[in-house]
Motif scaffolding. Structure first.
Motif, PDB file in Angstrom:
ATOM      1  N   GLN A 232       0.803  -1.220   0.000  1.00 42.75           N
ATOM      2  CA  GLN A 232       0.000   0.000   0.000  1.00 42.75           C
ATOM      3  C   GLN A 232       0.841   1.277   0.000  1.00 42.75           C
ATOM      4  O   GLN A 232       0.472   2.271  -0.628  1.00 42.75           O
ATOM      5  CB  GLN A 232      -0.930   0.045   1.225  1.00 42.75           C
ATOM      6  N   LEU A 233       1.959   1.277   0.666  1.00 41.45           N
ATOM      7  CA  LEU A 233       2.737   2.497   0.866  1.00 41.45           C
ATOM      8  C   LEU A 233       3.863   2.692  -0.142  1.00 41.45           C
ATOM      9  O   LEU A 233       4.491   3.748  -0.173  1.00 41.45           O
ATOM     10  CB  LEU A 233       3.323   2.513   2.289  1.00 41.45           C
ATOM     11  N   GLY A 234       4.145   1.672  -0.932  1.00 41.91           N
ATOM     12  CA  GLY A 234       5.241   1.780  -1.886  1.00 41.91           C
ATOM     13  C   GLY A 234       6.567   1.437  -1.244  1.00 41.91           C
ATOM     14  O   GLY A 234       6.651   0.583  -0.349  1.00 41.91           O
ATOM     15  N   VAL A 235       7.642   2.094  -1.676  1.00 47.51           N
ATOM     16  CA  VAL A 235       8.985   1.804  -1.184  1.00 47.51           C
ATOM     17  C   VAL A 235       9.244   2.599   0.090  1.00 47.51           C
ATOM     18  O   VAL A 235       9.117   3.825   0.102  1.00 47.51           O
ATOM     19  CB  VAL A 235      10.050   2.122  -2.246  1.00 47.51           C
ATOM     20  N   ILE A 236       9.618   1.893   1.165  1.00 50.82           N
ATOM     21  CA  ILE A 236       9.855   2.525   2.458  1.00 50.82           C
ATOM     22  C   ILE A 236      11.319   2.330   2.832  1.00 50.82           C
ATOM     23  O   ILE A 236      11.842   1.210   2.793  1.00 50.82           O
ATOM     24  CB  ILE A 236       8.969   1.903   3.556  1.00 50.82           C
ATOM     25  N   ASP A 237      11.980   3.410   3.180  1.00 53.93           N
ATOM     26  CA  ASP A 237      13.341   3.318   3.712  1.00 53.93           C
ATOM     27  C   ASP A 237      13.258   2.951   5.185  1.00 53.93           C
ATOM     28  O   ASP A 237      12.613   3.644   5.974  1.00 53.93           O
ATOM     29  CB  ASP A 237      14.063   4.664   3.551  1.00 53.93           C
ATOM     30  N   VAL A 238      13.914   1.852   5.557  1.00 53.70           N
ATOM     31  CA  VAL A 238      13.795   1.307   6.911  1.00 53.70           C
ATOM     32  C   VAL A 238      15.167   1.181   7.544  1.00 53.70           C
ATOM     33  O   VAL A 238      16.124   0.713   6.917  1.00 53.70           O
ATOM     34  CB  VAL A 238      13.107  -0.076   6.890  1.00 53.70           C
ATOM     35  N   ARG A 239      15.256   1.625   8.774  1.00 52.76           N
ATOM     36  CA  ARG A 239      16.461   1.404   9.569  1.00 52.76           C
ATOM     37  C   ARG A 239      16.130   0.383  10.650  1.00 52.76           C
ATOM     38  O   ARG A 239      15.076   0.424  11.266  1.00 52.76           O
ATOM     39  CB  ARG A 239      16.921   2.702  10.205  1.00 52.76           C
ATOM     40  N   GLY A 240      17.048  -0.535  10.892  1.00 57.93           N
ATOM     41  CA  GLY A 240      16.868  -1.530  11.943  1.00 57.93           C
ATOM     42  C   GLY A 240      17.944  -1.408  13.006  1.00 57.93           C
ATOM     43  O   GLY A 240      19.134  -1.338  12.688  1.00 57.93           O
ATOM     44  N   ASP A 241      17.526  -1.360  14.263  1.00 55.42           N
ATOM     45  CA  ASP A 241      18.459  -1.347  15.391  1.00 55.42           C
ATOM     46  C   ASP A 241      18.348  -2.677  16.122  1.00 55.42           C
ATOM     47  O   ASP A 241      17.243  -3.131  16.447  1.00 55.42           O
ATOM     48  CB  ASP A 241      18.143  -0.191  16.344  1.00 55.42           C
TER      49      ASP A 241
END
Length: 263
Positions: A232-241
């Motif tokens: 639904q939101l398209g491409v999401i830049d995600v950071r993981g800690d």
């Protein structure tokens, strides 16, 4: 059986927990003492309140291995605490599983308090053990798989559909990250481990995996940034800690969606 020490140990671990730590809804009444009540520990352990109370009062029977294991889970004991519990009861603790499905108590306590934050707990094989609802909405239900497909590395190299959640331009980098993670797990667990068997299976089934494996990639200490294709939101830049529990070779990853782009 060391009744006095066992009773004291159970009381101390019960006092260290709150209802929210174990998935219970806090009651509105004010508690006279901190921590869980005896009846709550008994409920979580699948034993009667009277049985558990007698253990804390130094007059209970010698618990069976099954009861001890249930109490260890209810009290969210670490691996070392679990072994100590068995020792106090005069029983030999069963060997720890190489890659247990049960989430490490400390990581579970943190996950239970994250609320609406996307987060999940994985083991060294890349098997998702537990997700928050927000993580399921972001990544899909990664805990639904069975057999070798529980490993996200196995799915990546054997199921083309596993790649639809990542932009094509990122596939090579993601593949190397997965191979490096599995290589680290195999090196840590040894030649007769499940991780090493999984490596052998993937080298036979996937020429791409075998080619990357031959380059001997090394895993980063941090979760690298990634882009996720959301339906639904398209491409999401995600950071993981990452928060790592070294005793259980599990990792809690907390995701932060930094931006949303049009696909």
């Amino acid at each position: 059986m060391q009744r006095a020490q066992l009773a004291d140990f159970l009381r101390s671990r019960r006092a260290a927990l709150r209802p929210g730590d174990v998935g219970l809804r806090p009651d509105a009444s004010r508690r006279r003492t901190p921590g869980l009540r005896r009846d709550e520990v008994a409920l979580l352990s699948g034993i009667s309140t009277d049985y558990y109370t007698r253990l804390e009062q130094r007059r209970g029977p010698v618990p069976s291995g099954q009861v001890l294991a249930s109490m260890a889970r209810a009290l969210r004991l670490t691996g070392g605490e679990r072994e100590y519990l068995f020792e106090l009861a005069g029983r030999a603790a069963p060997p720890r599983a190489e890659s247990p499905d049960e989430v490490a108590p400390g990581l579970r306590r943190v996950l239970d308090r994250l609320g609406d934050v996307p987060a999940m707990v994985s083991d060294a094989l890349g098997r998702t053990l537990l997700q928050t609802p927000a993580a399921t909405a972001l990544l899909g239900d990664e805990s639904r798989y069975a057999g070798p497909a529980r490993s996200r590395a196995y799915r990546w190299f054997t199921d083309p559909g596993a790649r639809r959640h990542f932009p094509a331009a990122d596939h090579d980098r993601h593949a190397r990250t997965l191979v490096a993670g599995l290589a680290a797990a195999s090196a840590a667990a040894g030649p007769r481990s499940t991780a090493t068997a999984l490596v052998g299976e993937l080298r036979r089934r996937s020429p791409e995996f075998a080619a990357i494996w031959a380059t001997q990639p090394v895993a980063d200490a941090v979760c690298p940034p990634k882009r996720i294709v959301h339906p639904q939101l398209g491409v999401i830049d995600v950071r993981g800690d990452n928060l790592i529990d070294p005793d259980r070779s599990q990792v809690l990853t907390i995701f932060t969606a930094e931006a949303v782009e049009g696909d």
